[in-house]
Design a protein around this motif. Structure first.
Motif, PDB file in Angstrom:
ATOM      1  N   LEU A 111       0.827  -1.204   0.000  1.00 27.65           N
ATOM      2  CA  LEU A 111       0.000   0.000   0.000  1.00 27.65           C
ATOM      3  C   LEU A 111       0.865   1.259   0.000  1.00 27.65           C
ATOM      4  O   LEU A 111       0.544   2.249  -0.670  1.00 27.65           O
ATOM      5  CB  LEU A 111      -0.921   0.005   1.226  1.00 27.65           C
ATOM      6  N   TYR A 112       1.966   1.211   0.760  1.00 28.55           N
ATOM      7  CA  TYR A 112       2.749   2.425   1.002  1.00 28.55           C
ATOM      8  C   TYR A 112       3.640   2.834  -0.170  1.00 28.55           C
ATOM      9  O   TYR A 112       3.704   4.017  -0.520  1.00 28.55           O
ATOM     10  CB  TYR A 112       3.608   2.231   2.251  1.00 28.55           C
ATOM     11  N   PHE A 147       1.668   4.466  -2.900  1.00 28.76           N
ATOM     12  CA  PHE A 147       1.191   5.737  -2.368  1.00 28.76           C
ATOM     13  C   PHE A 147       2.282   6.793  -2.459  1.00 28.76           C
ATOM     14  O   PHE A 147       2.072   7.911  -2.965  1.00 28.76           O
ATOM     15  CB  PHE A 147       0.738   5.539  -0.914  1.00 28.76           C
ATOM     16  N   ARG A 148       3.483   6.494  -1.998  1.00 24.42           N
ATOM     17  CA  ARG A 148       4.586   7.443  -2.046  1.00 24.42           C
ATOM     18  C   ARG A 148       4.997   7.742  -3.488  1.00 24.42           C
ATOM     19  O   ARG A 148       5.345   8.878  -3.833  1.00 24.42           O
ATOM     20  CB  ARG A 148       5.782   6.914  -1.255  1.00 24.42           C
ATOM     21  N   TRP A 202       3.158   7.739  -6.272  1.00 26.19           N
ATOM     22  CA  TRP A 202       2.242   8.605  -7.023  1.00 26.19           C
ATOM     23  C   TRP A 202       2.046   9.956  -6.349  1.00 26.19           C
ATOM     24  O   TRP A 202       1.679  10.933  -7.011  1.00 26.19           O
ATOM     25  CB  TRP A 202       0.927   7.877  -7.286  1.00 26.19           C
ATOM     26  N   LYS A 203       2.297  10.049  -5.043  1.00 24.61           N
ATOM     27  CA  LYS A 203       2.306  11.364  -4.390  1.00 24.61           C
ATOM     28  C   LYS A 203       3.384  12.257  -4.988  1.00 24.61           C
ATOM     29  O   LYS A 203       3.277  13.485  -4.969  1.00 24.61           O
ATOM     30  CB  LYS A 203       2.557  11.216  -2.884  1.00 24.61           C
ATOM     31  N   VAL A 257      -4.044  11.322  -2.759  1.00 24.68           N
ATOM     32  CA  VAL A 257      -3.828   9.938  -3.178  1.00 24.68           C
ATOM     33  C   VAL A 257      -4.439   9.003  -2.138  1.00 24.68           C
ATOM     34  O   VAL A 257      -4.092   9.055  -0.956  1.00 24.68           O
ATOM     35  CB  VAL A 257      -2.330   9.629  -3.367  1.00 24.68           C
ATOM     36  N   THR A 262      -5.569   5.003  -0.998  1.00 23.90           N
ATOM     37  CA  THR A 262      -5.247   3.594  -1.202  1.00 23.90           C
ATOM     38  C   THR A 262      -6.422   2.723  -0.760  1.00 23.90           C
ATOM     39  O   THR A 262      -6.935   2.871   0.344  1.00 23.90           O
ATOM     40  CB  THR A 262      -3.988   3.199  -0.404  1.00 23.90           C
ATOM     41  N   GLU A 271      -5.415   4.964   4.992  1.00 24.75           N
ATOM     42  CA  GLU A 271      -4.853   6.303   4.891  1.00 24.75           C
ATOM     43  C   GLU A 271      -3.577   6.390   5.719  1.00 24.75           C
ATOM     44  O   GLU A 271      -3.504   5.837   6.817  1.00 24.75           O
ATOM     45  CB  GLU A 271      -5.856   7.345   5.396  1.00 24.75           C
TER      46      GLU A 271
END
Length: 238
Positions: A197-198, A201-202, A204-205, A212, A214, A230
């Motif tokens: 997940l992380y 997330f990082r 595409w941030k 963003v 997840t 989140e």
């Protein structure tokens, strides 16, 4: 769970004596190959298989006993870290909701096979994902493998830096104000490694100022289960 090859790796590189409270232990793919070179079976010497520890239970015994988990930090380089590397997938106790597809026709082809991709594609085509996110603007824009930019984060007090690690997003949707990334499973999971997940997330941030989000998506029998996760602190893996 590859207990034997990992015990050999720990012994060869004196990982047992490493002070994990101070810093992670950095291990390369070449070191893993060297330590496991004389194993006959692929599962006991293939780096990709040995470092795949997607749930708490799939970790080798030595990892479980010492409270360790492993993360890729660069192509061919890994960090063995002491701490909580996984997140529980909570049981959904609310009553199942029946969802009516927004399509005015049946999708016959979606009934052929039983793959993760076809289920998330059906959920998107029928507007279930848009309905869950309350966002009619979402369109499919992300799928497959890509390499991360450089970023850093903390696991407890330990700082980890990642660069050019391959990630895979099962499905990603962009809307007017947000990007939604989905990790898909085709069976029940009690926990999952946070990395899945992380890292996306990082990643595409780094490319958008939009929020963003997840999601974790499961098909269990004839039901779709969806969780929204989140990261309240972008720099905190946990």
């Amino acid at each position: 769970m590859h207990d034997e090859p990992w015990e050999r790796i720990f012994e060869m590189y004196s990982i047992d004596s490493h002070n994990f409270s101070k810093e992670p232990f950095i291990l390369t793919a070449e070191q893993i190959k060297t330590a496991t070179a004389d194993y006959v079976t692929t599962a006991n010497r293939e780096v990709r298989i040995l470092v795949k520890q997607d749930t708490r239970e799939s970790r080798p015994r030595i990892f479980r006993e010492k409270g360790l988990f492993i993360l890729p930090i660069k192509n061919g380089k890994y960090a063995i870290i002491k701490g909580e590397g996984y997140v529980d997938i909570p049981e959904i106790k609310t009553k199942v909701k029946e969802y009516k597809s927004s399509l005015k026709f049946n999708l016959d082809t979606s009934l052929v096979g039983n793959s993760e991709m076809q289920h998330i594609d059906f959920a998107y085509a029928s507007s279930l994902i848009r309905s869950f996110m309350k966002d009619d603007s979402l369109v499919l824009t992300i799928r497959g493998r890509k390499y991360t930019p450089k970023f850093s984060f903390c696991v407890g007090k330990q700082k980890i830096t990642v660069q050019s690690v391959q990630t895979e997003v099962d499905a990603g949707y962009e809307g007017e104000k947000q990007v939604v990334l989905v990790e898909v499973k085709n069976s029940k999971a009690d926990n999952v490694i946070i990395r899945q997940l992380y890292y996306p997330f990082r990643q595409w941030k780094n490319y958008t100022d939009k929020k963003v989000i997840t999601l974790f998506f499961e098909r269990i029998k004839d039901e779709y289960h969806i969780w929204q996760f989140e990261f309240t602190d972008i720099n905190d893996y946990n």
